[in-house]
Structures are given as structure tokens and as C-alpha cells.
Design an enzyme around this catalytic site. Structure first.
Site, PDB file in Angstrom:
ATOM      1  N   LYS A  10      65.590  20.683-126.505  1.00 34.91           N
ATOM      2  CA  LYS A  10      66.727  21.397-125.952  1.00 34.91           C
ATOM      3  C   LYS A  10      68.181  20.608-126.020  1.00 34.91           C
ATOM      4  O   LYS A  10      68.001  19.687-126.653  1.00 34.91           O
ATOM      5  CB  LYS A  10      66.588  22.568-124.777  1.00 34.91           C
ATOM      6  CG  LYS A  10      65.258  23.330-124.922  1.00 34.91           C
ATOM      7  CD  LYS A  10      65.239  24.485-124.100  1.00 34.91           C
ATOM      8  CE  LYS A  10      63.997  25.177-124.302  1.00 34.91           C
ATOM      9  NZ  LYS A  10      63.510  26.196-123.266  1.00 34.91           N
ATOM     10  N   HIS A  95      65.233  30.539-131.979  1.00 30.86           N
ATOM     11  CA  HIS A  95      64.809  30.313-130.547  1.00 30.86           C
ATOM     12  C   HIS A  95      65.489  31.432-129.861  1.00 30.86           C
ATOM     13  O   HIS A  95      66.723  31.719-129.859  1.00 30.86           O
ATOM     14  CB  HIS A  95      65.266  28.811-130.027  1.00 30.86           C
ATOM     15  CG  HIS A  95      64.698  28.780-128.688  1.00 30.86           C
ATOM     16  ND1 HIS A  95      65.017  29.159-127.439  1.00 30.86           N
ATOM     17  CD2 HIS A  95      63.516  28.026-128.367  1.00 30.86           C
ATOM     18  CE1 HIS A  95      64.201  28.844-126.702  1.00 30.86           C
ATOM     19  NE2 HIS A  95      63.221  28.112-127.024  1.00 30.86           N
ATOM     20  N   GLU A  97      67.102  31.197-127.047  1.00 32.80           N
ATOM     21  CA  GLU A  97      68.373  30.829-126.371  1.00 32.80           C
ATOM     22  C   GLU A  97      69.328  31.013-127.508  1.00 32.80           C
ATOM     23  O   GLU A  97      70.507  31.246-127.263  1.00 32.80           O
ATOM     24  CB  GLU A  97      68.131  29.702-126.144  1.00 32.80           C
ATOM     25  CG  GLU A  97      67.265  29.325-124.645  1.00 32.80           C
ATOM     26  CD  GLU A  97      66.576  28.185-124.517  1.00 32.80           C
ATOM     27  OE1 GLU A  97      66.907  27.101-125.200  1.00 32.80           O
ATOM     28  OE2 GLU A  97      65.613  28.068-123.736  1.00 32.80           O
ATOM     29  N   GLU A 167      57.021  33.032-128.026  1.00 28.11           N
ATOM     30  CA  GLU A 167      57.685  32.718-126.766  1.00 28.11           C
ATOM     31  C   GLU A 167      58.483  33.856-126.024  1.00 28.11           C
ATOM     32  O   GLU A 167      59.275  34.138-126.341  1.00 28.11           O
ATOM     33  CB  GLU A 167      58.903  31.643-127.116  1.00 28.11           C
ATOM     34  CG  GLU A 167      58.266  30.268-127.862  1.00 28.11           C
ATOM     35  CD  GLU A 167      59.293  29.127-127.502  1.00 28.11           C
ATOM     36  OE1 GLU A 167      58.755  28.101-126.972  1.00 28.11           O
ATOM     37  OE2 GLU A 167      60.595  29.141-127.434  1.00 28.11           O
ATOM     38  N   GLY A 173      61.079  28.580-119.351  1.00 31.12           N
ATOM     39  CA  GLY A 173      61.674  27.778-118.010  1.00 31.12           C
ATOM     40  C   GLY A 173      61.573  28.424-117.007  1.00 31.12           C
ATOM     41  O   GLY A 173      62.543  28.135-116.150  1.00 31.12           O
ATOM     42  N   SER A 212      56.892  27.777-120.387  1.00 27.51           N
ATOM     43  CA  SER A 212      56.206  27.056-119.101  1.00 27.51           C
ATOM     44  C   SER A 212      54.856  26.860-119.444  1.00 27.51           C
ATOM     45  O   SER A 212      54.078  26.651-118.409  1.00 27.51           O
ATOM     46  CB  SER A 212      56.292  28.107-117.760  1.00 27.51           C
ATOM     47  OG  SER A 212      57.703  28.613-117.859  1.00 27.51           O
TER      48      SER A 212
HETATM   49  P1  13P Z   1      59.806  25.781-121.117  1.00 22.35           P
HETATM   50  O1  13P Z   1      58.337  25.088-121.729  1.00 22.35           O
HETATM   51  O2  13P Z   1      60.550  24.815-120.540  1.00 22.35           O
HETATM   52  O3  13P Z   1      59.612  26.923-120.572  1.00 22.35           O
HETATM   53  O4  13P Z   1      60.513  25.948-122.518  1.00 22.35           O
HETATM   54  C1  13P Z   1      59.787  26.721-123.969  1.00 22.35           C
HETATM   55  C2  13P Z   1      60.738  26.771-124.770  1.00 22.35           C
HETATM   56  O5  13P Z   1      61.752  27.379-124.835  1.00 22.35           O
HETATM   57  C3  13P Z   1      60.255  25.917-126.021  1.00 22.35           C
HETATM   58  O6  13P Z   1      60.994  26.150-127.020  1.00 22.35           O
END
Ligand code: 13P
Length: 254
Positions: A10, A95, A97, A167, A173, A212
Site C-alpha cells: 500500500k 483493490h 481501497e 478480500e 486492516g 488481516s
Molecule cells: P491487511 O492484511 O492489512 O488487512 O490488508 C489486506 C489487503 O488489503 C491486501 O491487499
């Protein structure tokens, strides 16, 4: 089926800590299980140095996004062909995000997948439902729509070159993970959608779990038959944790 553990850094690290993290991973790669493909996705500015330093280690360097056009007047953007020219082997697209903060639609993400395939880069296509979508029981429908909306137009030969990452947004996160059963149920659902394109597509596309995932929960998640590895955020920023995840994947999938 291939097993893949991919680290999505990220918007973390800087020039020196990114180099240090690549070096730490490269230094620990010897003796790692050979049955696991290892991918790291640093931020754009550190990709060149990551490719240089990872050379010969077996680590595939990925990007976290790309633009759908090959070139042109798109200030601030990076094309798949640029990434290819650097030695990038894979690229995360869609993703949550990017969907959430940058308004990316399934149609746009599909265009990005097409650009990556044309540039001979492995797309790591992300999908997953939000908390309220799971709570209202719509999670399978949401993921079905994401897959059909972005990947519906590809040929079987193209689909076979894609990696999917499931995901669940509520697990990213947050320290909350999907239970192994929740992950397996969704992965089996995605596998059944792939199956509608034929057994060779269903048998070729790895489906990674993300959200996570860390060394204390990975064994249970990776043991599920349709979980072919992980897309790791936070734990991929700590070399020892990421290497533990590779070891766990290598052990449960051997
Ligand atoms: P985390 O492992 O920090 O939860 O993030 C997962 C993620 O978004 C990987 O692309």
C-alpha cells in the site's frame, strides 16, 4: 494449483525502508519452499529498486495499480507497458481501497485487466463485499457482480492468466478475519463461477484470501481447499511475518 503469497505494501515505506525490506526478504529466500510463488507490491517510486534487488531471488515484483490506456495525456498515471518495461511481473487491480477512495467501477477495472494482459503482466484482481453487504446476506451476489462486471468479456485463455484475490472489505486492516469457513465458502463460490467457463479455467486461476491475514491465522485459512494463498497487507511490511506466511503456505500446500 499454484500457491501464491503476495504482499501489498500500500502507501507505506520510503526509499530506504523499501530497499531494506526487499533486501531482508531476498536474504531470507534461500531455503524457502519452492512450491510457493512470492510476490511483493511496493509503491510505484520504489519498483525499480525492488526489481533490481530482487533479481535472481525468485520474488516477483508487482505494482498496486495501473492506468487502462497504453500511453497519452493522463497526468500522474502509470501504464501497464511502462511497468512491463521495468520488469514488473504482476499488478493488483480493483483493490477495495481503489474502489472506495477513487471510485473505480467494475468496467474500469476490466479495462485495466485487459491492459495488463496485453502487456503480459499477471493481473491480481480483487473482489469482496462490504460489512453491510455481508450483514444483509448479499455477499455472494456482490462478488458475482464484481467478477461478471470486470471479467465477463474475457476469453478462457485470458481468464486462465488472471489471479483473483477475495478480500472482504470488513476484514481489511481491521484485525478481523473471515473465518476459515467463510473464506472457503466464498472461494468455492468464485471457483464455481469460474467453472461456468470450463474446468480448465476453474483449475488454472488461483484464488487468494486477503484481510488481516497473519502468521497466527494463516494456517487455518491456507488449509482450505479453495484458498490458494494470500494477499497480505500489514503483515507484509514485517519481513519475518511475511516469511512466516510463506513457510505456512509451503507447509499446508505441499
Ligand atoms: P491487511 O492484511 O492489512 O488487512 O490488508 C489486506 C489487503 O488489503 C491486501 O491487499
Amino acid at each position: 494449483m499454484r500457491t501464491i503469497v503476495a504482499g501489498n505494501w500500500k502507501m507505506n515505506t520510503d526509499a530506504s525502508s523499501a530497499t531494506a525490506l526487499v533486501d531482508a526478504l531476498v536474504g531470507k529466500m534461500g531455503g524457502q519452499p519452492g512450491n510457493v510463488e512470492v510476490v511483493i507490491a511496493p509503491p510505484f517510486p520504489f519498483i525499480t529498486q525492488a526489481v533490481e534487488r530482487a533479481k535472481g531471488s525468485g520474488i516477483i515484483v508487482a505494482a498496486q495499480d495501473c492506468h487502462q490506456a497504453e500511453k497519452g495525456a493522463f497526468t500522474g498515471e502509470v501504464s501497464a507497458t511502462m511497468l512491463k518495461s521495468l520488469g514488473v511481473g504482476a499488478c493488483i487491480v480493483g483493490h477495495s481501497e481503489r474502489r472506495q477512495y477513487f471510485g473505480e467501477s467494475d468496467a474500469l477495472i476490466g479495462e485495466k485487466v485487459a491492459a495488463l494482459l496485453a502487456a503480459d503482466i499477471i493481473p491480481i484482481f480483487c473482489c469482496g463485499e462490504r460489512k453491510e453487504e455481508r450483514e444483509s446476506g448479499r455477499h455472494f451476489d456482490v462478488v458475482t457482480e464484481q467478477l461478471k462486471g470486470a471479467l465477463g468479456k474475457f476469453t478462457n485463455a485470458q481468464l486462465e492468466r488472471i489471479v483473483i484475490a477475495y478480500e472482504p472489505v470488513w476484514a481489511i486492516g481491521t484485525g478481523l478475519t473471515a473465518s476459515a469457513q467463510q473464506a472457503q465458502d466464498m472461494h468455492a463460490h468464485i471457483r464455481s463461477l469460474l467453472h461456468t467457463h470450463g474446468a480448465s479455467v476453474a483449475g488454472a486461476v488461483p484464488i487468494l484470501y486477503g484481510g488481516s491475514c497473519n502468521p497466527s491465522n494463516a494456517e487455518e485459512l491456507f488449509s482450505q481447499p479453495d484458498v490458494n494463498g494470500g494477499l497480505i497487507g500489514g503483515a507484509s511490511l514485517v519481513a519475518e511475518q511475511f516469511m512466516d506466511l510463506l513457510r505456512i503456505a509451503g507447509k499446508v500446500k505441499h
